[in-house]
Design an enzyme around this catalytic site. Structure first.
Site, PDB file in Angstrom:
ATOM      1  N   GLY A  47      -3.996 -10.713   6.880  1.00 56.26           N
ATOM      2  CA  GLY A  47      -3.116 -10.251   5.817  1.00 56.26           C
ATOM      3  C   GLY A  47      -3.808  -9.826   4.536  1.00 56.26           C
ATOM      4  CB  THR A  48      -7.350  -9.294   3.542  1.00 53.02           C
ATOM      5  OG1 THR A  48      -7.663  -8.499   4.698  1.00 53.02           O
ATOM      6  CG2 THR A  48      -7.895 -10.688   3.738  1.00 53.02           C
ATOM      7  N   GLY A  49      -5.215  -6.963   3.678  1.00 58.19           N
ATOM      8  CA  GLY A  49      -4.826  -5.636   3.221  1.00 58.19           C
ATOM      9  C   GLY A  49      -3.452  -5.622   2.590  1.00 58.19           C
ATOM     10  CB  CYS A  50      -0.249  -7.186   3.640  1.00 56.73           C
ATOM     11  SG  CYS A  50      -0.251  -6.640   5.353  1.00 56.73           S
ATOM     12  CB  THR A  84      -9.819 -12.236   6.591  1.00 58.44           C
ATOM     13  OG1 THR A  84     -10.094 -11.939   7.980  1.00 58.44           O
ATOM     14  CG2 THR A  84     -11.041 -12.893   5.964  1.00 58.44           C
ATOM     15  CE  LYS A 136      -7.939  -2.087   2.286  1.00 57.79           C
ATOM     16  NZ  LYS A 136      -6.637  -2.664   2.699  1.00 57.79           N
TER      17      LYS A 136
END
Length: 267
Positions: free
Chosen positions: A207-210, A205, A173
């Site tokens: 928690g975007t990865g989760c 932003t 990412k």
């Protein structure tokens, strides 16, 4: 078929990341969410103030309880915390015949370390069991013990280096790059696919990865190919970030809007 998706991750009591974000993301993308909790965190939009790791025997018991009764269509793995938990989870799912998405949760957005430095080697050893790993640029640099990628060429090189560690695919990412775009790079046996989106100007932003990884796991569990699942997950996380400012949660980095598509609907 509604896919059964298991998330194995830490709890975020503020609801924006971790298990809570995973359950929201899986549900919003049409899956049935189940959870195994690896750690409890005390955190909010401004940072992490405490971490309590769960005993490995209880983590294994949670996984066994689900596997003894429920069909698994995909697994998403997030925060593992330390080497013992990483090894426990790896052993408990070693014989699974479904997609496994690993989001290597290593450092929180506020800079707090969520994977002990001593556990990085255990995480690397886990990678051959994984269908796809979804690191951001700082996490990729941590896993590879190198400088963070600054260019698209750097991303290509690091994604290939991550694949060499054993996962079947890498979704790297690029949100930490500078510039007006936020490109992600999917690398598989079939080559490279760039997933493009405009950068969204918002501080919300958390928690975007989760959220992204859980959406990916859900679409894989529904039977989509990895490139198509990645495109749908990218579209979902982009929209969730776009609508993040409609929420008012905390004074720091607020969460993305997992249920933006339900906004304004009557109950």
């Amino acid at each position: 078929m509604i896919p059964n998706i298991l998330t194995i991750a830490g709890s975020d009591c503020s609801g924006g990341a971790g298990i809570q974000a995973d359950i929201k993301s899986i549900s919003a993308n049409g899956g049935y969410a189940m959870s195994v909790i690896t750690a409890l965190t005390a955190q909010n939009t401004r940072g992490v103030t405490g971490v309590h790791l769960c005993p490995t025997a209880f983590i294994a018991a949670q996984i066994k309880a689900i596997r003894d009764d429920i069909r698994l269509d995909a697994v998403k793995i997030g925060m593992l915390g330390d080497a013992a938990i990483t090894q426990t989870v790896a052993g408990a799912i070693s014989d699974l015949d479904c997609p496994v998405v690993l989001d290597p949760v290593m450092v929180a957005k506020g800079g707090d370390r969520l994977l002990q430095q001593s556990a990085v080697s255990a995480l690397r050893a886990f990678l051959p069991q994984v269908s796809v790993i979804t690191p951001n640029l700082p996490e990729a640099a941590d896993l590879l013990d190198c400088a963070e990628a600054k260019t698209l060429d750097d991303m290509r090189e690091q994604a290939q280096s991550l694949r060499a560690l054993g996962p079947k695919a890498v979704l790297l990412k690029g949100g930490h790059l500078s510039g007006p775009e936020s490109p992600d790079l999917l690398v598989t046996d079939d080559g490279e696919t760039w997933l493009e989106s405009a950068r969204i100007e918002t501080k919300n932003t958390h928690g975007t990865g989760c959220t992204y990884a859980s959406a990916l796991a859900t679409w894989l569990g529904a039977g989509l190919s990895l490139p198509e699942a990645a495109k749908r997950a990218k579209s979902y996380i982009t929209a969730a970030i776009t609508h993040a400012d409609e929420l008012s949660v905390g004074a720091g980095h607020g969460p993305v809007h997992h249920f933006y598509s339900l906004q304004g609907r009557q109950i």
